[in-house]
Design an enzyme around this catalytic site. Structure first.
Site, PDB file in Angstrom:
ATOM      1  N   ASP A 275      -3.719   2.424  -5.092  1.00  0.00           N
ATOM      2  CA  ASP A 275      -2.452   2.567  -4.098  1.00  0.00           C
ATOM      3  C   ASP A 275      -2.212   1.082  -3.560  1.00  0.00           C
ATOM      4  O   ASP A 275      -1.414   1.206  -2.644  1.00  0.00           O
ATOM      5  CB  ASP A 275      -2.508   3.595  -3.570  1.00  0.00           C
ATOM      6  N   GLU A 276      -3.002   0.076  -3.858  1.00  0.00           N
ATOM      7  CA  GLU A 276      -2.895  -1.187  -3.100  1.00  0.00           C
ATOM      8  C   GLU A 276      -3.017  -2.352  -3.876  1.00  0.00           C
ATOM      9  O   GLU A 276      -3.972  -2.593  -4.966  1.00  0.00           O
ATOM     10  CB  GLU A 276      -4.192  -1.020  -2.054  1.00  0.00           C
TER      11      GLU A 276
ATOM     12  N   ASP B 151       0.888  -1.375   0.045  1.00  0.00           N
ATOM     13  CA  ASP B 151      -0.047   0.004  -0.141  1.00  0.00           C
ATOM     14  C   ASP B 151       0.807   1.058   0.041  1.00  0.00           C
ATOM     15  O   ASP B 151       1.836   1.308   0.850  1.00  0.00           O
ATOM     16  CB  ASP B 151      -0.989   0.108   1.319  1.00  0.00           C
TER      17      ASP B 151
HETATM   18  P1  TTP Z   1      -5.182   4.663   1.432  1.00  0.00           P
HETATM   19  O1  TTP Z   1      -4.372   3.884   1.127  1.00  0.00           O
HETATM   20  O2  TTP Z   1      -6.201   4.519   2.444  1.00  0.00           O
HETATM   21  O3  TTP Z   1      -4.596   5.925   2.232  1.00  0.00           O
HETATM   22  P2  TTP Z   1      -3.254   6.798   1.965  1.00  0.00           P
HETATM   23  O4  TTP Z   1      -2.398   6.151   0.961  1.00  0.00           O
HETATM   24  O5  TTP Z   1      -3.560   8.130   1.743  1.00  0.00           O
HETATM   25  O6  TTP Z   1      -2.484   6.666   3.441  1.00  0.00           O
HETATM   26  P3  TTP Z   1      -1.775   5.728   4.091  1.00  0.00           P
HETATM   27  O7  TTP Z   1      -0.320   5.926   4.226  1.00  0.00           O
HETATM   28  O8  TTP Z   1      -2.366   5.341   5.510  1.00  0.00           O
HETATM   29  O9  TTP Z   1      -2.042   4.336   3.100  1.00  0.00           O
HETATM   30  O10 TTP Z   1      -5.841   5.516   0.244  1.00  0.00           O
HETATM   31  C1  TTP Z   1      -5.134   5.655  -1.114  1.00  0.00           C
HETATM   32  C2  TTP Z   1      -5.608   7.166  -1.629  1.00  0.00           C
HETATM   33  O11 TTP Z   1      -7.351   6.754  -1.778  1.00  0.00           O
HETATM   34  C3  TTP Z   1      -5.575   8.183  -0.891  1.00  0.00           C
HETATM   35  O12 TTP Z   1      -4.190   8.776  -1.208  1.00  0.00           O
HETATM   36  C4  TTP Z   1      -6.602   9.143  -1.518  1.00  0.00           C
HETATM   37  C5  TTP Z   1      -7.640   8.190  -1.606  1.00  0.00           C
HETATM   38  N1  TTP Z   1      -8.893   8.106  -0.813  1.00  0.00           N
HETATM   39  C6  TTP Z   1      -9.785   8.887  -0.868  1.00  0.00           C
HETATM   40  O13 TTP Z   1      -9.847   9.814  -1.706  1.00  0.00           O
HETATM   41  N2  TTP Z   1     -10.634   9.115   0.093  1.00  0.00           N
HETATM   42  C7  TTP Z   1     -10.704   8.029   1.142  1.00  0.00           C
HETATM   43  O14 TTP Z   1     -11.669   8.229   2.185  1.00  0.00           O
HETATM   44  C8  TTP Z   1      -9.742   7.236   1.302  1.00  0.00           C
HETATM   45  C9  TTP Z   1      -9.704   6.350   2.459  1.00  0.00           C
HETATM   46  C10 TTP Z   1      -8.705   7.163   0.380  1.00  0.00           C
HETATM   47 MG    MG Z   2      -2.238   4.362   0.949  1.00  0.00          MG
HETATM   48 MG    MG Z   3      -4.640   2.138  -0.074  1.00  0.00          MG
END
Ligand code: TTP
Ligand code: MG
Ligand code: MG
Length: 350
Positions: free
Chosen positions: A104-105, A6
């Site tokens: 992103d995952e 991720d």
């Molecule tokens: P995530 O992987 O949940 O979060 P992140 O990458 O920003 O942070 P982390 O370091 O904790 O992994 O989500 C990936 C992307 O998806 C995030 O950068 C933006 C988008 N996103 C939204 O637009 N709205 C949301 O509610 C979430 C959870 C994510």
């Molecule tokens: Mg992330």
């Molecule tokens: Mg994610």
């Protein structure tokens, strides 16, 4: 063995990369805060902004209240999709056997790639290095005997983490974690389980005291899975290369509007953006869905399907506008939100 990857604070990290002066200061990506009057939400923020309690999904006005001096940027989805594609291309080089969960995952199936946890760790380490070398972005990787353990492991040392949980250590590893770390346990399930045990802030080990029957009584079929999950087991399969089923975009107006020019120009703009995103999939679309929310929050969706065609701006707008106009003519109410989504043709599915 499964590897879960991720990206760290993905949208915000990409913005930092594009503009290094955003590094080291609180940065929020999401709706325009409009000096605290903005109506949308936070997409994500960097770790400096998280120190102020800001997080994904929070009202942008709340974020502004918590940290007005942060830098606020709009969501540049085209940029993040492009970066995401590059990342998946790197993942593909490591293995074709992966599941894309979101931009992103991903989960990667390590069977056949690694014979032991040491080898698995090297693969994780190399993948992180490769992504950093090519994209100048950090991610977090977790490795475990199943998807759930891998996912919880990748959260462990975020950002820039690499955590390997060997099979024998999995049970102990998850015991003290909050039950919210189990994929699929949200606030509602948490509350129901809290009622059974008569306390809040439940840890995974606490749930081991609940019988399978009781879990199924309260949660239905999902109860059986949770019974296994809290014991470190997870039989969910890696869903190989799931293609994106649909792509869409919506927008909430600053003020509910009946102004036809504003509605149409906004809709045109949305169509254009959706077309831009859809094009990167390089697949035909077969359906356009239009969503409209009125001032009373009543929300309507209308869709039209056709012979699979290239997702051009013109096609999406033409099909969508027809649906939208019909809807507007019927309801005649100020519009709060407009959305348009395209569904890809899946007849070419492997
Ligand atoms: P995530 O992987 O949940 O979060 P992140 O990458 O920003 O942070 P982390 O370091 O904790 O992994 O989500 C990936 C992307 O998806 C995030 O950068 C933006 C988008 N996103 C939204 O637009 N709205 C949301 O509610 C979430 C959870 C994510
Ligand atoms: Mg992330
Ligand atoms: Mg994610």
């Amino acid at each position: 063995m499964v590897l879960h990857l991720d990206m760290d604070y993905f949208f915000a990290q990409v913005e930092e990369r594009e503009n290094p002066r955003f590094k080291g200061v609180p940065l929020v990506v999401g709706a325009d805060p409009k000096k605290g009057k903005g109506r949308g939400v936070v997409s994500t923020c960097n770790y400096e902004a998280r120190k102020f309690g800001i997080h994904s999904g929070m009202a942008i006005s709340k974020a502004y209240e918590a940290c007005p001096e942060a830098i606020y940027l709009p969501v540049n989805m085209e940029l993040y999709s492009r970066v995401s594609e590059n990342i998946f291309r790197i993942i593909e080089k490591v293995s074709e056997k992966y599941e894309k969960v979101s931009l992103d995952e991903a989960y990667i199936d390590l069977s056949g790639l690694a014979e032991n946890y040491k080898q698995a760790e090297r693969i994780g380490c190399d993948l992180k290095k490769l992504i950093f070398k090519k994209e100048k972005l950090t991610c977090s990787v977790g490795i475990g005997e199943n998807k759930m353990i891998a996912k919880i492991a990748s959260e462990e040392d975020k950002p820039d983490g690499l955590k390997v949980v060997k099979a024998g250590d999995a049970l102990k590893f998850i015991s003290q974690k909050s039950i919210r770390e189990i994929p699929g346990i949200g606030p509602k399930t948490e509350k129901k389980l809290g009622i059974i045990l008569g306390k809040s802030g439940l840890k995974i080990k606490d749930l081991r005291a609940i019988s399978k029957k009781q879990l199924v009584d309260v949660l239905g079929k999902r109860g059986e899975e949770i019974y296994k999950n809290v014991r470190g087991e997870d039989d969910s399969e890696i869903d190989l290369k799931t293609k994106t089923k649909s792509i869409g975009k919506e927008i909430t107006f600053d003020q509910d509007t009946l102004d036809p020019e504003k509605i149409i120009s906004t809709f045109k703009n949305l169509s254009q953006r959706v077309a831009g995103m859809a094009k990167t999939e390089e697949r035909p679309i077969k359906t356009v869905v239009v969503t409209c929310r009125f001032e009373n929050f009543n929300t309507y969706s209308r869709q039209v399907s056709f012979k699979p065609r290239k997702p051009t701006k013109g096609l999406i707008y033409k099909k969508g506008a027809k649906l939208l106009l019909k809807l507007l003519a019927k309801k005649l109410k100020p519009v709060r939100l407009l959305g348009i989504r395209v569904i890809f043709d899946e007849s070419d599915k492997e």
